[in-house]
Design a protein around this motif. Structure first.
Motif, PDB file in Angstrom:
ATOM      1  N   THR A 277      14.302 -15.510  24.823  1.00  0.00           N
ATOM      2  CA  THR A 277      12.890 -15.459  24.415  1.00  0.00           C
ATOM      3  C   THR A 277      12.545 -16.705  23.606  1.00  0.00           C
ATOM      4  OG1 THR A 277      12.996 -13.046  24.311  1.00  0.00           O
ATOM      5  CG2 THR A 277      11.136 -14.128  23.211  1.00  0.00           C
ATOM      6  N   THR A 279       9.765 -18.709  21.343  1.00  0.00           N
ATOM      7  CA  THR A 279       8.571 -18.501  20.525  1.00  0.00           C
ATOM      8  C   THR A 279       7.644 -19.706  20.641  1.00  0.00           C
ATOM      9  OG1 THR A 279       9.523 -19.551  18.563  1.00  0.00           O
ATOM     10  CG2 THR A 279       9.977 -17.198  18.898  1.00  0.00           C
ATOM     11  N   ASP A 282       9.266 -22.543  19.030  1.00  0.00           N
ATOM     12  CA  ASP A 282      10.322 -23.130  19.870  1.00  0.00           C
ATOM     13  C   ASP A 282       9.736 -24.158  20.833  1.00  0.00           C
ATOM     14  OD1 ASP A 282      12.282 -21.560  18.698  1.00  0.00           O
ATOM     15  OD2 ASP A 282      12.149 -19.995  20.238  1.00  0.00           O
TER      16      ASP A 282
END
Length: 355
Positions: A277, A279, A282
Motif C-alpha cells: 500500500t 500513501t 510515499d
C-alpha cells in the motif's frame, strides 16, 4: 607350400596391424591432450551416452580420440555408467585420468533458484541460503558493474558506477560449493547474455539502449501479473514517454508504482522490499526512481526481469494506443486499458465499486 607361406605372411601382417593399432591406442590412453591448458568446466547430463560424452570431451580439447575413449569405457565396463554431474577437467589429464574423474570427482554443488521480479537484496538473501557465499559478499560483487563491463558487451550502456540490478537473470542454477561471489554473478550474467541474444535482433522500440530495455523490462515484470498482458503494458509505458502524449499523461512521466516501491526500499512493517500500500506521502518521495514525480525512465532497472518481460519491453504491442490501465473486477491479475482519461475514470470507478 606356397599357400601356407602366404597364409602365414597374412597372419603376420594382421598381427602387426593389430599390434600397431594397440600401441597407438595405448599411447592415446596414456597421453594428455595437451602439455598445458586451463581447467574446463564439463557437465555430464543424466543418461548421456558414453559416445556423446566422448564427442564433447573432444570438442572441448580434453581428449584427441573420442572413439578410443568410448572403446576404453566399454572394455572397462563403464559404458553408460559415467556419473552425471559437474566436473572440472584439464587438458593435461590423460584419457584414463578423465575416465576415473568422471566416476567420482564431481564438484560439490548447491542449487540456486531466483524467481523473476526480485531486486538485488532479495537475490542476495537467496544466494546466502545456499551457504556458498554471504549476502554481503554477493552484494559487493553485484553492485560493482564496472568489474564486469569488459567481459560483457551488453553492459556497454550501463551508466558509470551503476550496479547490476536487473541484469542477473532469474533462473535455476547449479553452483559449486566453493564458488566465489564473482563467479556466481558471472554465471548469472552468462545466462542473461544468452537470453537477451534471443530478442536483441527484433527490438521494435527506436533509438533505445540495452540499459533502457532492461529498465523497462523490470518495470513491466513488476507491474504485470499476467504474461499475456506484458506487451500491452509495455506499450502503455512506451506510449507515455512519447512527446506527443505528454499533454495527455503527466508530461512524460511513466507513473509506475513499482518504481516508487523500489525508491522506498525495505518496509519493516510489512517485512518486504515491495510495499503493498502506497500513501500519498510515499508517492512524493524525492528520488529519481519516483516516476510519479520525475519524467522519463528511472536511472536503471528496479528488479530482475524474466524473458517474457524482456521480450515485451523490446517488442511492445504496436497496435495498442493506450495510455492508462486499471485492475479489472475479475481479480485475476488482468487489467482494463484506456486511451483517454475519461475512459480510464470510468474503468477506475467500476473497479472501486466492486471492491
Amino acid at each position: 607350400m606356397r599357400h601356407v607361406r602366404a597364409l602365414m605372411l597374412g597372419i603376420a601382417l594382421i598381427a602387426l596391424v593389430v599390434s600397431c593399432g594397440g600401441y597407438v591406442a595405448l599411447g592415446e590412453i596414456r597421453a594428455a591432450a595437451a602439455a598445458e591448458g586451463d581447467p574446463v568446466e564439463f557437465i555430464v547430463a543424466p543418461g548421456e551416452a558414453t559416445a556423446d560424452i566422448a564427442t564433447r570431451l573432444s570438442s572441448e580439447d580434453l581428449i584427441r580420440q573420442p572413439a578410443i575413449f568410448t572403446l576404453l569405457a566399454r572394455l572397462r565396463g563403464l559404458d553408460g555408467k559415467l556419473q552425471a554431474g559437474r566436473y572440472i577437467l584439464s587438458p593435461t589429464m590423460t584419457m584414463s585420468e578423465i575416465m576415473i574423474a568422471l566416476q567420482s570427482s564431481r564438484v560439490e554443488e548447491a542449487q540456486l533458484t531466483v524467481p523473476e521480479g526480485l531486486r538485488l537484496e532479495e537475490i542476495a538473501a537467496i544466494v546466502e541460503k545456499t551457504g556458498v557465499v554471504s549476502a554481503d559478499a554477493f552484494l559487493r560483487a553485484a553492485r560493482d558493474g564496472e568489474r564486469f563491463r569488459d567481459q560483457y558487451f551488453l553492459l556497454n550502456s550501463l551508466p558509470q558506477g551503476a550496479s547490476l540490478e536487473g541484469y542477473l537473470f532469474p533462473d535455476t542454477y547449479r553452483v559449486a560449493k566453493d564458488a566465489s561471489a564473482d563467479q556466481i554473478v558471472a554465471t548469472m550474467l552468462d545466462r542473461f547474455a544468452e537470453q537477451y541474444g534471443t530478442i536483441e535482433r527484433d527490438v521494435r522500440v527506436p533509438d533505445v539502449t540495452v540499459h533502457q530495455i532492461m529498465t523497462m523490462a523490470s518495470i513491466v515484470q513488476r507491474e504485470a501479473a499476467l504474461t499475456s498482458e506484458m506487451p500491452t503494458i509495455s506499450a502503455v509505458f512506451w506510449n507515455r514517454l512519447r512527446p506527443e502524449n505528454a499533454p495527455d499523461f503527466g508530461g512524460g512521466q511513466l507513473g509506475a508504482d513499482p518504481t516508487v516501491q523500489y525508491a522506498l526500499g525495505y518496509s519493516a512493517a510489512e517485512s518486504s522490499w515491495w510495499r503493498k500500500t502506497l500513501t500519498a506521502a510515499d508517492l512524493q518521495i524525492d528520488s529519481p526512481y519516483n516516476t510519479r514525480r520525475y519524467p522519463g525512465l528511472p536511472p536503471g532497472p528496479i528488479a530482475a526481469p524474466g524473458l517474457d518481460a524482456l521480450r515485451a519491453a523490446a517488442q511492445p504491442d504496436e497496435s495498442a494506443p493506450y495510455l492508462f490501465f486499471v485492475a479489472s473486477c475479475a481479480k485475476d491479475g488482468s487489467h482494463k486499458f484506456a486511451s483517454t482519461l475519461q475512459e480510464f475514470q470510468i474503468y477506475e470507478a467500476e473497479y472501486l465499486a466492486c471492491q
